[in-house]
Write a protein that holds these residues in place. Structure first.
Motif, PDB file in Angstrom:
ATOM      1  N   VAL A 178      -1.517  -0.791  -5.334  1.00 37.10           N
ATOM      2  CA  VAL A 178      -0.819  -0.157  -4.336  1.00 37.10           C
ATOM      3  C   VAL A 178      -1.718   0.859  -3.639  1.00 37.10           C
ATOM      4  O   VAL A 178      -1.225   1.734  -2.856  1.00 37.10           O
ATOM      5  CB  VAL A 178       0.426   0.472  -4.991  1.00 37.10           C
ATOM      6  CG1 VAL A 178       1.502  -0.769  -5.223  1.00 37.10           C
ATOM      7  CG2 VAL A 178       0.290   1.205  -6.050  1.00 37.10           C
ATOM      8  N   ASP A 179      -2.899   1.332  -4.567  1.00 39.42           N
ATOM      9  CA  ASP A 179      -3.439   2.501  -4.242  1.00 39.42           C
ATOM     10  C   ASP A 179      -4.685   2.212  -3.149  1.00 39.42           C
ATOM     11  O   ASP A 179      -5.170   1.201  -3.293  1.00 39.42           O
ATOM     12  CB  ASP A 179      -4.014   3.106  -5.316  1.00 39.42           C
ATOM     13  CG  ASP A 179      -4.995   2.490  -6.166  1.00 39.42           C
ATOM     14  OD1 ASP A 179      -6.503   2.933  -5.801  1.00 39.42           O
ATOM     15  OD2 ASP A 179      -4.861   1.542  -6.897  1.00 39.42           O
ATOM     16  N   ASP A 180      -5.336   3.266  -2.496  1.00 40.51           N
ATOM     17  CA  ASP A 180      -6.102   2.989  -1.181  1.00 40.51           C
ATOM     18  C   ASP A 180      -7.408   2.571  -2.128  1.00 40.51           C
ATOM     19  O   ASP A 180      -8.025   1.576  -1.457  1.00 40.51           O
ATOM     20  CB  ASP A 180      -6.181   4.092  -0.279  1.00 40.51           C
ATOM     21  CG  ASP A 180      -6.283   5.404  -1.199  1.00 40.51           C
ATOM     22  OD1 ASP A 180      -6.712   5.331  -2.335  1.00 40.51           O
ATOM     23  OD2 ASP A 180      -6.384   6.572  -0.480  1.00 40.51           O
ATOM     24  N   GLN A 181      -7.951   3.012  -2.954  1.00 37.71           N
ATOM     25  CA  GLN A 181      -9.379   2.975  -3.435  1.00 37.71           C
ATOM     26  C   GLN A 181      -9.313   1.558  -4.132  1.00 37.71           C
ATOM     27  O   GLN A 181     -10.135   0.639  -3.605  1.00 37.71           O
ATOM     28  CB  GLN A 181      -9.728   3.975  -4.543  1.00 37.71           C
ATOM     29  CG  GLN A 181     -11.098   3.755  -5.160  1.00 37.71           C
ATOM     30  CD  GLN A 181     -12.145   4.571  -4.167  1.00 37.71           C
ATOM     31  OE1 GLN A 181     -11.843   5.325  -3.293  1.00 37.71           O
ATOM     32  NE2 GLN A 181     -13.169   4.126  -4.425  1.00 37.71           N
ATOM     33  N   SER A 182      -8.497   1.238  -4.833  1.00 40.71           N
ATOM     34  CA  SER A 182      -8.354  -0.366  -5.369  1.00 40.71           C
ATOM     35  C   SER A 182      -8.150  -1.166  -4.359  1.00 40.71           C
ATOM     36  O   SER A 182      -8.763  -2.469  -4.677  1.00 40.71           O
ATOM     37  CB  SER A 182      -7.172  -0.472  -6.469  1.00 40.71           C
ATOM     38  OG  SER A 182      -7.438   0.515  -7.337  1.00 40.71           O
ATOM     39  N   SER A 183      -7.293  -0.940  -3.550  1.00 40.12           N
ATOM     40  CA  SER A 183      -7.192  -2.180  -2.399  1.00 40.12           C
ATOM     41  C   SER A 183      -8.373  -2.385  -1.371  1.00 40.12           C
ATOM     42  O   SER A 183      -8.584  -3.275  -1.405  1.00 40.12           O
ATOM     43  CB  SER A 183      -6.085  -1.448  -1.291  1.00 40.12           C
ATOM     44  OG  SER A 183      -4.753  -1.326  -2.144  1.00 40.12           O
ATOM     45  N   ILE A 237       0.864  -1.306  -0.043  1.00 42.33           N
ATOM     46  CA  ILE A 237      -0.273   0.039  -0.040  1.00 42.33           C
ATOM     47  C   ILE A 237       0.824   1.243  -0.013  1.00 42.33           C
ATOM     48  O   ILE A 237       1.840   1.358   0.675  1.00 42.33           O
ATOM     49  CB  ILE A 237      -0.741  -0.161   1.130  1.00 42.33           C
ATOM     50  CG1 ILE A 237      -1.946   1.074   1.225  1.00 42.33           C
ATOM     51  CG2 ILE A 237      -0.354   0.135   2.807  1.00 42.33           C
ATOM     52  CD1 ILE A 237      -2.899   0.893  -0.164  1.00 42.33           C
ATOM     53  N   GLN A 238       0.465   2.202  -0.793  1.00 48.59           N
ATOM     54  CA  GLN A 238       0.956   3.566  -0.798  1.00 48.59           C
ATOM     55  C   GLN A 238       0.037   4.755  -0.615  1.00 48.59           C
ATOM     56  O   GLN A 238      -1.201   4.438  -0.745  1.00 48.59           O
ATOM     57  CB  GLN A 238       1.770   3.711  -2.035  1.00 48.59           C
ATOM     58  CG  GLN A 238       2.767   2.702  -2.461  1.00 48.59           C
ATOM     59  CD  GLN A 238       3.588   2.795  -3.697  1.00 48.59           C
ATOM     60  OE1 GLN A 238       3.420   3.652  -4.424  1.00 48.59           O
ATOM     61  NE2 GLN A 238       4.198   1.544  -4.052  1.00 48.59           N
ATOM     62  N   GLY A 239       0.533   5.833  -0.457  1.00 41.42           N
ATOM     63  CA  GLY A 239      -0.273   7.092  -0.488  1.00 41.42           C
ATOM     64  C   GLY A 239      -0.549   7.771   1.104  1.00 41.42           C
ATOM     65  O   GLY A 239       0.058   7.021   1.954  1.00 41.42           O
ATOM     66  N   LYS A 240      -1.536   8.713   0.955  1.00 39.49           N
ATOM     67  CA  LYS A 240      -1.610   9.357   2.061  1.00 39.49           C
ATOM     68  C   LYS A 240      -2.444   8.510   3.114  1.00 39.49           C
ATOM     69  O   LYS A 240      -2.517   8.843   4.248  1.00 39.49           O
ATOM     70  CB  LYS A 240      -2.504  10.637   1.781  1.00 39.49           C
ATOM     71  CG  LYS A 240      -3.697  10.415   1.114  1.00 39.49           C
ATOM     72  CD  LYS A 240      -4.518  11.854   0.709  1.00 39.49           C
ATOM     73  CE  LYS A 240      -5.659  11.741   0.004  1.00 39.49           C
ATOM     74  NZ  LYS A 240      -6.244  12.710  -0.695  1.00 39.49           N
TER      75      LYS A 240
END
Length: 159
Positions: free
Chosen positions: A101-106, A44-47
């Motif tokens: 890796v992005d929050d929404q898709s995860s 996971i990546q991002g804010k």
């Protein structure tokens, strides 16, 4: 006169075998769900990293415990749980979540995986009820209740 074969816990052997087959399908799907959660936790990546990194760890820890409970129930029914990755992949409706890796898709992946698990669990719950298999029904009821709450929370996060 027909002889009915009863297993060690008092269930008809053919019925127990059928239930164990359904539980093996659930086990395979849980293993893919678990592995997806591990991958999401690691990548996971991002804010929202800190929030989701922790949440995915919480979910995969719980999924690992559930995998063990499902496998032990299969053994209790007198059958053998699936135990190879090739068997899991072949028997699973849940697909591998790769390079997410992005929050929404995860979060969407987790929610969608849970929807598949819930569908399988409801089928098993009905099957266990018909077989008067309270042990399997209790396990599955607990899974459904816990996962429905998680789906609600994931949907709240997505909205």
């Amino acid at each position: 006169m027909e002889t009915i074969n009863i297993n060690a816990i008092g269930l008809e052997v053919t019925t127990a075998r059928s239930l164990a087959g359904s539980l093996n399908t659930l086990l395979a799907n849980f293993q893919l769900y678990y592995q997806n959660l591990r991958g999401l936790h690691w990548n996971i990546q991002g804010k929202n990293f800190f929030e989701l990194h922790s949440k995915f760890e919480e979910l995969y820890t719980g999924a690992n415990d559930r995998v063990d409970e499902i496998a032990e129930r299969i053994l209790t029914l007198g059958e053998q749980p699936l135990h190879t990755f090739s068997d899991y992949i072949e028997a699973s409706e849940i697909k591998q979540g790769k390079n997410i890796v992005d929050d929404q898709s995860s979060v969407e992946l987790v929610r969608n995986n849970l929807a598949i698990l819930l569908k399988i669990e409801r089928q098993i719950l009905s099957q266990a009820g018909d077989a008067e298999d309270e042990g399997t029904a209790a396990l599955i009821s607990e899974l459904i209740s816990e996962q429905e709450k998680t789906v609600w929370m994931l949907n709240a996060w997505l909205n």
